[in-house]
Structures are given as C-alpha cells and as structure tokens.
Design a protein around this motif. Structure first.
Motif, short mmCIF file in Angstrom:
data_model
loop_
_atom_site.label_atom_id
_atom_site.label_comp_id
_atom_site.label_asym_id
_atom_site.label_seq_id
_atom_site.Cartn_x
_atom_site.Cartn_y
_atom_site.Cartn_z
N SER A 1 0.84 -1.20 0.00
CA SER A 1 0.00 0.00 0.00
C SER A 1 0.88 1.24 0.00
O SER A 1 1.92 1.28 0.67
CB SER A 1 -0.89 0.00 1.25
N ASP A 2 0.47 2.26 -0.76
CA ASP A 2 1.19 3.54 -0.69
C ASP A 2 0.37 4.54 0.13
O ASP A 2 0.50 5.75 -0.01
CB ASP A 2 1.50 4.08 -2.09
N GLY A 3 -0.49 4.01 1.00
CA GLY A 3 -1.31 4.85 1.87
C GLY A 3 -0.51 5.37 3.05
O GLY A 3 0.68 5.08 3.18
N PRO A 4 -1.13 6.16 3.93
CA PRO A 4 -2.56 6.48 3.88
C PRO A 4 -2.87 7.49 2.78
O PRO A 4 -2.05 8.32 2.43
CB PRO A 4 -2.82 7.08 5.27
N HIS A 5 -4.10 7.40 2.28
CA HIS A 5 -4.54 8.33 1.25
C HIS A 5 -5.38 9.47 1.84
O HIS A 5 -5.44 10.55 1.26
CB HIS A 5 -5.33 7.58 0.17
N ILE A 6 -6.01 9.20 2.98
CA ILE A 6 -6.68 10.30 3.69
C ILE A 6 -6.39 10.19 5.18
O ILE A 6 -6.07 9.11 5.70
CB ILE A 6 -8.22 10.33 3.45
N LEU A 7 -6.49 11.33 5.85
CA LEU A 7 -6.33 11.43 7.30
C LEU A 7 -7.59 12.08 7.84
O LEU A 7 -8.06 13.09 7.30
CB LEU A 7 -5.11 12.30 7.64
N GLN A 8 -8.17 11.50 8.90
CA GLN A 8 -9.35 12.08 9.52
C GLN A 8 -9.01 12.52 10.94
O GLN A 8 -8.46 11.75 11.72
CB GLN A 8 -10.48 11.04 9.62
N LEU A 9 -9.38 13.75 11.27
CA LEU A 9 -9.23 14.28 12.62
C LEU A 9 -10.56 14.90 13.03
O LEU A 9 -11.22 15.56 12.23
CB LEU A 9 -8.13 15.35 12.66
N SER A 10 -10.95 14.66 14.29
CA SER A 10 -12.26 15.15 14.73
C SER A 10 -12.19 15.74 16.13
O SER A 10 -11.45 15.26 16.99
CB SER A 10 -13.28 14.00 14.72
N THR A 11 -12.99 16.77 16.34
CA THR A 11 -13.26 17.30 17.67
C THR A 11 -14.71 16.92 18.01
O THR A 11 -15.34 16.15 17.29
CB THR A 11 -13.11 18.84 17.67
N ALA A 12 -15.22 17.48 19.09
CA ALA A 12 -16.61 17.17 19.48
C ALA A 12 -17.61 17.75 18.49
O ALA A 12 -18.73 17.23 18.36
CB ALA A 12 -16.90 17.73 20.88
N GLU A 13 -17.24 18.81 17.79
CA GLU A 13 -18.19 19.51 16.92
C GLU A 13 -18.08 19.15 15.44
O GLU A 13 -19.06 19.21 14.71
CB GLU A 13 -17.99 21.04 17.03
N ARG A 14 -16.88 18.79 14.99
CA ARG A 14 -16.66 18.71 13.55
C ARG A 14 -15.51 17.76 13.25
O ARG A 14 -14.63 17.56 14.08
CB ARG A 14 -16.33 20.13 13.04
N ALA A 15 -15.53 17.20 12.03
CA ALA A 15 -14.41 16.37 11.57
C ALA A 15 -13.86 16.92 10.26
O ALA A 15 -14.60 17.49 9.45
CB ALA A 15 -14.87 14.92 11.38
N TRP A 16 -12.56 16.73 10.07
CA TRP A 16 -11.88 17.15 8.86
C TRP A 16 -11.28 15.93 8.18
O TRP A 16 -10.64 15.09 8.84
CB TRP A 16 -10.76 18.14 9.19
N VAL A 17 -11.47 15.83 6.88
CA VAL A 17 -10.95 14.71 6.09
C VAL A 17 -9.92 15.27 5.11
O VAL A 17 -10.27 15.97 4.15
CB VAL A 17 -12.09 13.98 5.35
N PHE A 18 -8.63 14.99 5.39
CA PHE A 18 -7.53 15.51 4.57
C PHE A 18 -7.22 14.53 3.44
O PHE A 18 -6.99 13.34 3.69
CB PHE A 18 -6.26 15.64 5.42
N GLN A 19 -7.17 15.04 2.21
CA GLN A 19 -6.73 14.23 1.08
C GLN A 19 -5.22 14.42 0.92
O GLN A 19 -4.74 15.53 0.67
CB GLN A 19 -7.47 14.65 -0.19
N LEU A 20 -4.48 13.33 1.07
CA LEU A 20 -3.03 13.45 1.20
C LEU A 20 -2.29 13.43 -0.14
O LEU A 20 -1.07 13.53 -0.16
CB LEU A 20 -2.52 12.34 2.12
N HIS A 21 -3.00 13.34 -1.26
CA HIS A 21 -2.30 13.44 -2.55
C HIS A 21 -1.94 14.90 -2.86
O HIS A 21 -1.11 15.17 -3.72
CB HIS A 21 -3.14 12.84 -3.69
N GLU A 22 -2.58 15.83 -2.15
CA GLU A 22 -2.34 17.27 -2.38
C GLU A 22 -1.17 17.71 -1.47
O GLU A 22 -1.26 17.55 -0.25
CB GLU A 22 -3.62 18.04 -2.05
N PRO A 23 -0.08 18.23 -2.02
CA PRO A 23 1.12 18.51 -1.22
C PRO A 23 0.88 19.40 0.00
O PRO A 23 1.41 19.14 1.08
CB PRO A 23 2.08 19.19 -2.22
#
Length: 201
Positions: free
Chosen positions: A65-87
């Motif tokens: 695998s050449d992953g991870p391809h996305i990273l997810q981080l979350s707080t109590a209110e919201r989550a962010w999904v990072f696409q890691l192909h973008e520098p």
C-alpha cells in the motif's frame, strides 16, 4: 482483583439503538491549501482529536500500500478529512500529527503510525491507542470502535463495508466515503471523552 470484562458480541450490538453520527454539514473535506490552513487553525484550538486514516485497499498478494490516502481528525463539533495526494494538505497533516500536547485517539493505530512515518516523514506525537486503555480497564478482547460505542453509550456504531473497501485514493470522494471516514474519527473522540482521559504531552 483481576476481573476480565466481556465485550458485547455482534448479536447484542445489533439490537442497540444507533449512535448519532456526524452529518455532512459537520464534515469538512480538506483538499487544497486554503482549506488545510483553515483546518489547522480550528484543530490547534483543541486539546484532543479523534484520529484515523484510510488507505486504498490492496487485493493482490505482495502488493504494497502507498497509503494512507486520507487522514481524519475530529473534535466534538466537527471532523476534517484531509486528502493526502495534495502537497499542501500533506504538509499541514504532517505538522498536525507531529504536534505535541494534543492527544490523537483512535483504534488499531499500529499500521497507521508506520504508514504515516513512511508517507509523511514524521513521527506522530500523542498517539493514544484506545484498545490499550480498554485492556488496562479489564476488557479481555480487542474492543474496536463498535465494541467501545456499545460499552460506553449502549449504542450501535454503523460502518458501511462498501465504504470501508472503497478507493480512498480517488481525487473525488463520495458522500458515503466522507461520512464513513469522518465518523470513525468522531466516534474515537467521543470514546476518548467518555473514558475521561487527559491530553498527552
């Protein structure tokens, strides 16, 4: 006293009411430099994040695998999904994961850590394997997010098998993928919160 607590089985969990997941209105896709900077600004105000990654599945024997391809981080209110192909997204993700003093809580993080070191070139700080916490508290089996949500909230965490095995390297992620990925991190944050844990230095 060495009491070993039982983890609810699949049939018992199936009878529980569903865990309330984040909807798309509380999920931010991070796919460019501006979004990455905004995500960094929001996330660095929190002392802990739910944390997970997704990688495109490998189907052939010996295929790496050449992953991870996305990273997810979350707080109590919201989550962010990072696409890691973008520098720029990758650079901000690396900066966040290298940050000390913020707990990054999740399940089954051994592989994630190794892949992050390989892909992002940093040693993630403050990684908290929630499974270990449950073992320390007397649960004999590996817990996982479904078991943890059942034990702590008496609710059923819904995971889509179709989304789990989808192509996370796609430039355009589907709504189902965003909901799946974000809620893995969000549920981990809620579990961290319910366990009464402190941020790590």
């Amino acid at each position: 006293m060495n009491t070993r607590l039982a983890t609810p089985d699949k049939d018992a969990i199936a009878l529980l009411p569903p865990f309330e997941r984040l909807g798309l209105d509380r999920i931010t896709l991070v796919s460019n430099a501006t979004q990455a900077r905004q995500a960094h600004s929001h996330l660095t105000q929190a002392s802990a994040w739910g944390f997970d990654t997704e990688s495109k599945p490998t189907f052939r024997v010996g295929e790496a695998s050449d992953g991870p391809h996305i990273l997810q981080l979350s707080t109590a209110e919201r989550a962010w999904v990072f696409q890691l192909h973008e520098p720029e997204c990758r650079a901000v993700a690396a900066d966040l994961l290298a940050l000390g003093g913020t707990a990054k809580a999740g399940f089954g993080l051994g592989d994630d850590r190794k892949r992050i070191i390989h892909k992002l070139g940093i040693e993630p700080q403050g990684i908290l394997e929630l499974n270990t916490v449950f073992h320390q508290r007397g649960y004999r089996k590996d817990m996982g997010v479904k078991g943890a949500v059942a034990v702590l909230f008496n609710q059923r965490f819904i995971k889509s098998k179709k989304a789990a095995t989808s192509n996370w390297a796609n430039a355009r992620l589907s709504e189902a993928q965003l909901v799946y990925a974000a809620n893995d991190a969000y549920a981990a944050f809620r579990v961290w919160q319910a366990l009464g844990l402190e941020p790590q230095s």
